[in-house]
Scaffold this active site. Structure first.
Site, PDB file in Angstrom:
ATOM      1  N   SER A 144       0.858  -1.185   0.000  1.00 50.32           N
ATOM      2  CA  SER A 144       0.000   0.000   0.000  1.00 50.32           C
ATOM      3  C   SER A 144       0.891   1.232   0.000  1.00 50.32           C
ATOM      4  O   SER A 144       2.070   1.166   0.368  1.00 50.32           O
ATOM      5  CB  SER A 144      -0.885   0.009   1.252  1.00 50.32           C
ATOM      6  OG  SER A 144      -1.539   1.248   1.431  1.00 50.32           O
ATOM      7  N   TYR A 157      -2.832  -0.672  10.363  1.00 56.66           N
ATOM      8  CA  TYR A 157      -2.744  -0.925   8.922  1.00 56.66           C
ATOM      9  C   TYR A 157      -1.378  -0.518   8.375  1.00 56.66           C
ATOM     10  O   TYR A 157      -0.720  -1.290   7.663  1.00 56.66           O
ATOM     11  CB  TYR A 157      -3.856  -0.158   8.211  1.00 56.66           C
ATOM     12  CG  TYR A 157      -3.899  -0.386   6.719  1.00 56.66           C
ATOM     13  CD1 TYR A 157      -4.419  -1.564   6.206  1.00 56.66           C
ATOM     14  CD2 TYR A 157      -3.432   0.579   5.834  1.00 56.66           C
ATOM     15  CE1 TYR A 157      -4.463  -1.785   4.834  1.00 56.66           C
ATOM     16  CE2 TYR A 157      -3.468   0.371   4.466  1.00 56.66           C
ATOM     17  CZ  TYR A 157      -3.995  -0.809   3.970  1.00 56.66           C
ATOM     18  OH  TYR A 157      -4.027  -1.016   2.609  1.00 56.66           O
ATOM     19  N   LYS A 161       1.664  -2.856   6.678  1.00 60.16           N
ATOM     20  CA  LYS A 161       2.104  -2.670   5.294  1.00 60.16           C
ATOM     21  C   LYS A 161       3.597  -2.347   5.216  1.00 60.16           C
ATOM     22  O   LYS A 161       4.271  -2.732   4.255  1.00 60.16           O
ATOM     23  CB  LYS A 161       1.271  -1.576   4.624  1.00 60.16           C
ATOM     24  CG  LYS A 161      -0.197  -1.971   4.422  1.00 60.16           C
ATOM     25  CD  LYS A 161      -0.323  -3.221   3.560  1.00 60.16           C
ATOM     26  CE  LYS A 161      -1.769  -3.564   3.259  1.00 60.16           C
ATOM     27  NZ  LYS A 161      -1.885  -4.740   2.356  1.00 60.16           N
TER      28      LYS A 161
END
Length: 275
Positions: A144, A157, A161
């Site tokens: 991402s 998150y 990533k």
């Protein structure tokens, strides 16, 4: 040269980027093994692709379980024979908008298990089999832009990533000189069910949005190439420049001291083995 894609495996295939990748490969005539933990949604989407003439196999799989991932690899090679592409794409968004100290530890653990640990397990299961067959193949890791640019309220998150980017970079180094290439997909905002109704975390930036089909097209064009970073959104260059300009501004190391400049290199050590 574009990799001839006859067989592909896609995880996180029930929706979003994973579904778009599966459809793109199937449209090109490849056999596709689609895997997802959401079995109902996965089989519905696989049936829709099959109705359009695609050759797909749906496998319900919890990719955080090592034994399940090994069985997925066995099934994929049994169904497809040699595999050309593995898209390591499973992912969850997790809690957004909460500062780190308010995120329940169990929720953070769940995000890491899917976004990072599952990707490690898939790589460990598939890469040795790909190397054993000795044919060109391509491993795509979905990370991402959050692997680079972090905003408030995105600790779980973004951290997962960052970890996945490190795994992809390590795999690329490990596989250099083999026929297995590695790329890391770093999408910004993509119009998928996972992000509907959400706004970007404060400080993360990024206003452009692309479709999952756009992302799948980017991956398709990169297959067989040496491109490592795959950025899908037009604002990626600006976001990365701002990020690394900020890093560079804070690099203010003093010049090395004479002792540091003259620090001797480690001496080679000879070990005698007695047989």
């Amino acid at each position: 040269m574009h990799l001839q894609t006859r067989a592909a495996v896609v995880t996180g295939a029930a929706s979003g980027i994973g579904l778009a990748l599966s459809a793109r490969f199937a449209r090109a005539g490849a056999g596709v093994v689609m895997a997802d933990v959401d079995g109902d949604a996965l089989h519905r989407r696989a049936a829709e692709l099959t109705a359009r003439g695609a050759q797909v196999t749906a496998v319900t799989a919890d990719l955080t379980d090592p034994e399940v991932v090994e069985r997925l690899a066995d099934t994929a090679f049994d169904q497809l024979g040699d595999i050309d592409v593995v898209c390591n794409n499973a992912g969850v968004l997790g809690p957004v908008g909460q500062p780190l100290w308010e995120v329940p530890l169990e929720r953070m653990r769940q995000v890491f298990e899917v976004n990072h640990w599952a990707h490690v397990l898939v790589a460990r299961a598939f890469v040795p089999r790909l190397l054993e067959r000795g044919r060109p193949a391509h491993l795509i890791h979905t990370a991402s832009m959050s692997a680079f640019v972090v905003g408030a309220g995105s600790a779980a998150y973004a951290a997962s990533k960052h970890a996945d980017l490190a795994v992809a970079r390590s795999l690329r180094a490990d596989l250099r000189g083999t026929g297995v290439r590695v790329s890391v997909l770093c999408p910004g905002r993509v119009d998928t069910p996972m992000v509907q109704g959400l706004t970007a975390p404060r400080g993360a930036g990024g206003d452009t949005s692309v479709s999952a089909e756009d992302v799948a097209g980017l991956v398709w064009e990169a297959l067989g190439s040496d491109r490592f970073y795959l950025f899908s959104n037009s604002d990626a260059r600006i976001r990365l420049r701002d990020q690394f300009d900020d890093v560079w501004r804070h690099v203010s190391l003093p010049p090395p001291s004479p002792e540091e400049e003259l620090w001797p290199a480690p001496k080679a050590t000879t070990v005698t083995m007695n047989h």
